[in-house]
Design a protein around this motif. Structure first.
Motif, PDB file in Angstrom:
ATOM      1  N   GLU A  15      33.965  62.416  26.690  1.00 34.25           N
ATOM      2  CA  GLU A  15      34.391  61.403  27.660  1.00 34.25           C
ATOM      3  C   GLU A  15      33.212  60.840  28.451  1.00 34.25           C
ATOM      4  O   GLU A  15      33.394  59.967  29.300  1.00 34.25           O
ATOM      5  N   LYS A  16      32.045  61.347  28.152  1.00 37.46           N
ATOM      6  CA  LYS A  16      30.862  60.908  28.891  1.00 37.46           C
ATOM      7  C   LYS A  16      30.718  59.385  28.828  1.00 37.46           C
ATOM      8  O   LYS A  16      30.832  58.779  27.764  1.00 37.46           O
ATOM      9  N   ILE A  17      30.462  58.791  29.979  1.00 42.17           N
ATOM     10  CA  ILE A  17      30.274  57.333  30.048  1.00 42.17           C
ATOM     11  C   ILE A  17      28.845  57.026  29.622  1.00 42.17           C
ATOM     12  O   ILE A  17      27.891  57.440  30.286  1.00 42.17           O
ATOM     13  N   ASN A  18      28.694  56.330  28.520  1.00 44.30           N
ATOM     14  CA  ASN A  18      27.360  56.011  28.047  1.00 44.30           C
ATOM     15  C   ASN A  18      26.758  54.804  28.762  1.00 44.30           C
ATOM     16  O   ASN A  18      25.555  54.777  29.028  1.00 44.30           O
ATOM     17  N   LYS A  19      27.587  53.794  28.989  1.00 49.14           N
ATOM     18  CA  LYS A  19      27.070  52.596  29.646  1.00 49.14           C
ATOM     19  C   LYS A  19      28.158  51.942  30.484  1.00 49.14           C
ATOM     20  O   LYS A  19      29.343  51.974  30.148  1.00 49.14           O
ATOM     21  N   ILE A  20      27.711  51.299  31.553  1.00 49.66           N
ATOM     22  CA  ILE A  20      28.582  50.433  32.362  1.00 49.66           C
ATOM     23  C   ILE A  20      27.896  49.081  32.472  1.00 49.66           C
ATOM     24  O   ILE A  20      26.682  49.014  32.700  1.00 49.66           O
ATOM     25  N   ARG A  21      28.644  48.024  32.295  1.00 53.25           N
ATOM     26  CA  ARG A  21      28.105  46.687  32.518  1.00 53.25           C
ATOM     27  C   ARG A  21      29.114  45.889  33.325  1.00 53.25           C
ATOM     28  O   ARG A  21      30.312  45.853  33.024  1.00 53.25           O
ATOM     29  N   TRP A  22      28.612  45.216  34.346  1.00 61.01           N
ATOM     30  CA  TRP A  22      29.472  44.376  35.185  1.00 61.01           C
ATOM     31  C   TRP A  22      29.611  42.985  34.563  1.00 61.01           C
ATOM     32  O   TRP A  22      28.675  42.450  33.983  1.00 61.01           O
ATOM     33  N   LEU A  23      30.774  42.420  34.737  1.00 60.29           N
ATOM     34  CA  LEU A  23      30.945  41.017  34.362  1.00 60.29           C
ATOM     35  C   LEU A  23      30.531  40.158  35.551  1.00 60.29           C
ATOM     36  O   LEU A  23      30.687  40.579  36.701  1.00 60.29           O
ATOM     37  N   PRO A  24      30.021  38.966  35.289  1.00 59.68           N
ATOM     38  CA  PRO A  24      29.723  38.089  36.431  1.00 59.68           C
ATOM     39  C   PRO A  24      31.024  37.801  37.177  1.00 59.68           C
ATOM     40  O   PRO A  24      32.070  37.587  36.556  1.00 59.68           O
ATOM     41  N   GLN A  25      30.913  37.779  38.499  1.00 66.96           N
ATOM     42  CA  GLN A  25      32.128  37.644  39.295  1.00 66.96           C
ATOM     43  C   GLN A  25      32.659  36.228  39.248  1.00 66.96           C
ATOM     44  O   GLN A  25      31.920  35.266  39.436  1.00 66.96           O
ATOM     45  N   GLN A  26      33.947  36.092  38.992  1.00 71.35           N
ATOM     46  CA  GLN A  26      34.530  34.762  38.887  1.00 71.35           C
ATOM     47  C   GLN A  26      35.639  34.527  39.890  1.00 71.35           C
ATOM     48  O   GLN A  26      36.050  33.406  40.124  1.00 71.35           O
ATOM     49  N   ASN A  27      36.152  35.593  40.477  1.00 72.65           N
ATOM     50  CA  ASN A  27      37.130  35.421  41.558  1.00 72.65           C
ATOM     51  C   ASN A  27      36.975  36.593  42.515  1.00 72.65           C
ATOM     52  O   ASN A  27      35.940  37.251  42.512  1.00 72.65           O
ATOM     53  N   ALA A  28      37.967  36.853  43.291  1.00 71.87           N
ATOM     54  CA  ALA A  28      37.818  37.884  44.307  1.00 71.87           C
ATOM     55  C   ALA A  28      37.657  39.273  43.706  1.00 71.87           C
ATOM     56  O   ALA A  28      37.038  40.147  44.299  1.00 71.87           O
ATOM     57  N   ALA A  29      38.181  39.473  42.515  1.00 73.21           N
ATOM     58  CA  ALA A  29      38.112  40.796  41.910  1.00 73.21           C
ATOM     59  C   ALA A  29      36.794  40.969  41.165  1.00 73.21           C
ATOM     60  O   ALA A  29      36.123  40.006  40.806  1.00 73.21           O
ATOM     61  N   HIS A  30      36.423  42.229  40.955  1.00 72.22           N
ATOM     62  CA  HIS A  30      35.244  42.558  40.153  1.00 72.22           C
ATOM     63  C   HIS A  30      35.709  43.171  38.845  1.00 72.22           C
ATOM     64  O   HIS A  30      36.692  43.909  38.815  1.00 72.22           O
ATOM     65  N   PHE A  31      34.996  42.878  37.798  1.00 72.50           N
ATOM     66  CA  PHE A  31      35.321  43.463  36.502  1.00 72.50           C
ATOM     67  C   PHE A  31      34.114  44.197  35.940  1.00 72.50           C
ATOM     68  O   PHE A  31      32.979  43.715  36.067  1.00 72.50           O
ATOM     69  N   LEU A  55      37.818  47.665  29.839  1.00 70.79           N
ATOM     70  CA  LEU A  55      37.562  46.656  30.872  1.00 70.79           C
ATOM     71  C   LEU A  55      38.396  47.041  32.084  1.00 70.79           C
ATOM     72  O   LEU A  55      39.609  47.209  31.978  1.00 70.79           O
ATOM     73  N   TRP A  56      37.742  47.155  33.223  1.00 68.25           N
ATOM     74  CA  TRP A  56      38.409  47.557  34.450  1.00 68.25           C
ATOM     75  C   TRP A  56      38.366  46.439  35.473  1.00 68.25           C
ATOM     76  O   TRP A  56      37.352  45.758  35.628  1.00 68.25           O
ATOM     77  N   LYS A  57      39.472  46.305  36.188  1.00 68.60           N
ATOM     78  CA  LYS A  57      39.517  45.332  37.274  1.00 68.60           C
ATOM     79  C   LYS A  57      39.475  46.107  38.579  1.00 68.60           C
ATOM     80  O   LYS A  57      40.254  47.044  38.787  1.00 68.60           O
ATOM     81  N   VAL A  58      38.557  45.714  39.421  1.00 64.63           N
ATOM     82  CA  VAL A  58      38.410  46.357  40.720  1.00 64.63           C
ATOM     83  C   VAL A  58      38.766  45.325  41.782  1.00 64.63           C
ATOM     84  O   VAL A  58      38.084  44.317  41.936  1.00 64.63           O
ATOM     85  N   SER A  59      39.844  45.570  42.472  1.00 69.95           N
ATOM     86  CA  SER A  59      40.259  44.574  43.469  1.00 69.95           C
ATOM     87  C   SER A  59      40.596  45.249  44.783  1.00 69.95           C
ATOM     88  O   SER A  59      40.896  46.437  44.835  1.00 69.95           O
ATOM     89  N   GLU A  60      40.550  44.445  45.823  1.00 67.49           N
ATOM     90  CA  GLU A  60      40.824  44.964  47.153  1.00 67.49           C
ATOM     91  C   GLU A  60      42.188  44.506  47.609  1.00 67.49           C
ATOM     92  O   GLU A  60      42.633  43.411  47.311  1.00 67.49           O
ATOM     93  N   ARG A  61      42.771  45.383  48.335  1.00 64.61           N
ATOM     94  CA  ARG A  61      44.032  44.995  48.966  1.00 64.61           C
ATOM     95  C   ARG A  61      43.911  45.341  50.431  1.00 64.61           C
ATOM     96  O   ARG A  61      43.712  46.497  50.779  1.00 64.61           O
ATOM     97  N   ASP A  62      43.989  44.319  51.282  1.00 61.29           N
ATOM     98  CA  ASP A  62      43.896  44.624  52.709  1.00 61.29           C
ATOM     99  C   ASP A  62      45.058  44.026  53.504  1.00 61.29           C
ATOM    100  O   ASP A  62      45.043  43.990  54.727  1.00 61.29           O
ATOM    101  N   LYS A  63      46.035  43.530  52.784  1.00 62.12           N
ATOM    102  CA  LYS A  63      47.219  43.005  53.459  1.00 62.12           C
ATOM    103  C   LYS A  63      48.446  43.477  52.688  1.00 62.12           C
ATOM    104  O   LYS A  63      48.382  43.700  51.488  1.00 62.12           O
ATOM    105  N   ARG A  64      49.501  43.607  53.386  1.00 60.20           N
ATOM    106  CA  ARG A  64      50.736  43.862  52.660  1.00 60.20           C
ATOM    107  C   ARG A  64      51.892  43.106  53.322  1.00 60.20           C
ATOM    108  O   ARG A  64      51.863  42.861  54.527  1.00 60.20           O
ATOM    109  N   PRO A  65      52.841  42.768  52.494  1.00 56.75           N
ATOM    110  CA  PRO A  65      53.967  41.990  53.050  1.00 56.75           C
ATOM    111  C   PRO A  65      54.902  42.889  53.853  1.00 56.75           C
ATOM    112  O   PRO A  65      55.185  44.014  53.471  1.00 56.75           O
ATOM    113  N   GLU A  66      55.347  42.339  54.956  1.00 56.44           N
ATOM    114  CA  GLU A  66      56.326  43.055  55.767  1.00 56.44           C
ATOM    115  C   GLU A  66      57.452  42.111  56.136  1.00 56.44           C
ATOM    116  O   GLU A  66      57.242  40.918  56.252  1.00 56.44           O
ATOM    117  N   GLY A  67      58.599  42.675  56.393  1.00 49.78           N
ATOM    118  CA  GLY A  67      59.741  41.847  56.816  1.00 49.78           C
ATOM    119  C   GLY A  67      60.599  41.370  55.663  1.00 49.78           C
ATOM    120  O   GLY A  67      61.051  40.231  55.630  1.00 49.78           O
TER     121      GLY A  67
END
Lengths: 267, 447
Positions: free
Chosen positions: B90-106, B117-129
């Motif tokens: 399971e050893k990770i041999n290489k990681i390469r980032w994709l150029p950022q095209q929106n708020a998320a990182h790949f 391929l992994w998507k890394v995104s932030e969540r700092d709001k949530r819906p209420e009500g």
């Protein structure tokens, strides 16, 4: 060659053995009518490099999935040594001394598993195996039997890449041209020794990298029967202690493999 | 080399290290993203840890942003190939980032067989009500609902979510050693010992084989692919290195299967240095295009070399990393160290190159001044915010204080993976299971 580099590297175990044997065998040496040439330091070290490389290749097969790059580099090194040794005529050949009461652990497996050419077998000449114990070798150039001039001298490199290509094994075992193969397993058994068809069949469609040495050794004329564990023992006694632990793990790996093979073959 | 002068100019401060204790935590790859804001590390246990640089504090303008853990996730799990009775690490041999095209990182991460391929995104709001659900998400009793409300987004604690978006599997018989994202941002390549495949980032069930050096008979195998990379801006060009010390530049416009190279970079062997180990030490362990796209950087066992794309017959610069090992090659062959694969890196302006060595040493070469420095990444020799002291390996001549002799080098402490921030003088060094991040203080003083 880089003599300086070689001068720096002489493993202690080698130095000790050579010194001891020189003093022990002095009387015997004098009695031996055949002319003796002491191997040069360079040749000894080259031989030890060859042995080391072959062990590394063997141990490669013991691992889960060998690093292909490393295997290729080691195999290329072996080829280089073999080519050079062929050119300067010191490529050792099979010998009658195998029939003597020599302690198998004193012999280098590397030299044992080398192929005899058909000429050698017919003439049954006596050649000394280059050993660390006896430290003498006949000048094989005089007999010019180990120089197979145009043909490439076959090198035993037990199915080096077999772990990667099982399907190739089927093709190899059908191929009856031993001298063309460098890495093939069965073709490189002594071409004169009657190939045991039952063994070939048994292993023809199975990854046999672990079994190569065993079948090789049993196929050689006059070789005292040695199993793979004996082989590892003899190797370990000739080499630095650090390889002992790896031999132990090899043994357990071989056991494991036996078990797996049983399951697969369904015996 | 004027060490005092150099330490005045280049001050390295030790910012942070993370001390892991198990073998699974041995770091196997390190990679900055294109802005340098994020730093990803992969380890032997199949995990990826992403660090994020804190924005510079306005209160302390001299305090450069530090890297803190941003997210940790399990990228690959150990697998068992039942057909071959072999474990897939399971050893990770290489990681390469994709150029950022929106708020998320790949990012792409790979083990020996599978690229993800992994998507890394932030969540700092949530819906209420919500009208139909209460705060805990349980369905409301409709009879209690008397009026309608519009759900609003309320701030919440920052949460970083990582999710697998694509899994590119079953395309490699041999071990994947490299991945490289194309400048077209649509395709990428993955290279194993014998083949290179081209993928489209959106398509997982198909890949194109663009290089195949597998011989018809495996017994004829004498050379393998060791690394591969796309050109930074010519999307049709890529380079791959081999275990025989050659580099091949290929043009995908020339043919579908790029077995024929457009350029072959190879330095003729030095006959005076010839030994049985010549081929092994010439094997290229890493290749990197310069940011300019004009040069190539290669690492073999004893040297780093800079090649000009316009000159195939020899490198334009060669730097000795640890030439004192040349007389020890036999021992290093015996203990397998000679097969260690060191990486190399350019700085942002292509003026300095860096690579790792043994004893937790790493080396930097300034291409303009021709000066080089040896530094050590270890807790013992560095305190936080201290300036790194240049190290020296003494080879038998005059021995200075604090010199290390060749025989006391620790060959188990190898720095195989290093990375340089794309723009600033910040470097990430992986020393077995520790990550060191060093930063040049000069920049902050200039501000």
């Amino acid at each position: 060659q880089c003599e300086e580099e070689w001068a720096n590297f002489t493993p202690n175990w080698l130095l000790v053995r050579t010194k001891r044997k020189f003093s022990d065998n002095e009387d015997i040496v004098e009695e031996n009518p055949v002319s003796i040439k002491v191997m040069s330091s360079y040749n000894l070290q080259r031989q030890s490099l060859l042995d080391m490389s072959l062990i590394k290749l063997q141990l490669c097969h013991m691992l889960a999935e060998p690093n292909l790059c490393r295997s290729v580099l080691i195999a290329n090194t072996v080829r280089q040594i073999q080519e050079e040794m062929t050119l300067d005529g010191s490529w050792p050949v099979m010998t009658e001394t195998l029939n003597t009461n020599q302690n198998p652990s004193d012999r280098l497996i590397a030299t044992e598993i080398l192929c005899r050419t058909s000429k050698d077998c017919e003439e049954e000449k006596t050649f000394s195996v280059v050993t660390y114990d006896n430290l003498h070798t006949e000048e094989v150039l005089e007999d010019s039997l180990c120089i197979t001039s145009t043909e490439e001298v076959p090198v035993f490199l037990p199915n080096t890449f077999g772990a990667w290509e099982r399907e190739d094994l089927k093709k190899n075992s059908d191929d009856s041209k031993p001298t063309d193969q460098v890495f093939g397993a069965f073709e490189l058994k002594s071409p004169v020794a009657t190939p045991d068809p039952s063994i070939d069949e048994l292993f023809s469609d199975v990854d046999t990298s672990y079994y190569d040495l065993d079948t090789m050794l049993t196929g050689i004329h006059g070789t005292p029967k040695m199993g793979p564990y004996d082989l590892l023992d003899s190797l370990s006694s000739s080499h630095s202690p650090s390889s002992v632990t790896s031999n132990l793990s090899c043994r357990s790996d071989l056991n494991e493999l036996d078990h797996i093979m049983e399951i697969i073959v369904g015996s | 080399m004027g060490e005092d002068a150099d330490t005045r100019k280049i001050n390295h401060s030790f910012l942070r290290d993370h001390n892991y204790v198990t073998e699974a935590d041995i770091i196997s790859t390190v990679e900055f993203n294109q802005t340098g804001e994020l730093l990803a590390t992969g380890d032997k246990g199949g995990r990826v840890v992403i660090f994020q640089r804190e924005p510079e504090s306005k209160n302390e303008p001299n305090c450069q942003g530090e890297y803190n853990v941003y997210s940790t996730f399990q990228s690959h799990e150990p697998e068992f190939d039942y057909l071959k009775s072999l474990e897939i690490e399971e050893k990770i041999n290489k990681i390469r980032w994709l150029p950022q095209q929106n708020a998320a990182h790949f990012l792409l991460s790979t083990n020996d067989k599978t690229i993800k391929l992994w998507k890394v995104s932030e969540r700092d709001k949530r819906p209420e009500g919500y009208n139909l659900k209460d705060e805990e998400g349980r369905l409301k009793d409709l009879s209690t609902v008397t009026s309608l409300q519009v759900p609003v987004l309320k701030p919440m604690d920052l949460m970083v979510e990582v999710s697998p978006r694509r899994i590119f599997a079953n395309a490699h018989t041999y071990h994947v050693n490299s991945i490289s994202v194309n400048s077209d941002c649509e395709t990428y390549m993955s290279a194993d010992d014998l083949r290179i495949n081209l993928w489209h980032l959106a398509i997982t069930d198909r890949s194109f084989n663009i290089v195949d050096i597998k011989p018809a008979n495996m017994e004829d195998l004498t050379e393998v692919i060791t690394a591969a990379e796309f050109h930074p801006y010519h999307c049709n060009l890529f380079v791959y290195s081999s275990s025989k010390g050659t580099l091949r530049l290929c043009d995908m416009r020339a043919s579908a299967l790029c077995d024929k190279h457009s350029k072959l970079f190879e330095e003729p062997e030095d006959p005076s240095n010839r030994s049985f180990f010549s081929e092994i030490i010439s094997s290229i362990s890493d290749v990197k295009f310069s940011h300019s796209g004009r040069y190539l950087l290669t690492r073999d066992y004893l040297t780093v070399k800079v090649w000009d794309l316009n000159m195939e017959n020899k490198p334009i610069e060669t730097y000795q990393v640890h030439d004192y090992l040349r007389s020890k090659l036999c021992s290093l062959y015996e203990n397998d160290c000679i097969f260690d694969k060191f990486e190399c890196a350019w700085n942002g302006t292509d003026s300095v190159i860096m690579t790792g060595a043994y004893n937790n040493f790493f080396r930097m070469f300034d291409r303009n001044t021709k000066r080089d420095v040896t530094l050590e990444a270890s807790r013992e020799s560095s305190k936080p915010r201290a300036v790194l002291k240049p190290r020296r390996v003494c080879t038998g001549g005059k021995r200075r204080k604090d010199d290390i002799s060749v025989d006391s080098l620790d060959f188990t402490k190898k720095i195989l993976h290093t990375a340089w921030h794309p723009a600033e003088n910040i470097i990430a060094i992986a020393a077995t299971n520790n990550l060191y991040i060093f930063q040049d203080k000069v920049n902050s003083e200039v501000h």
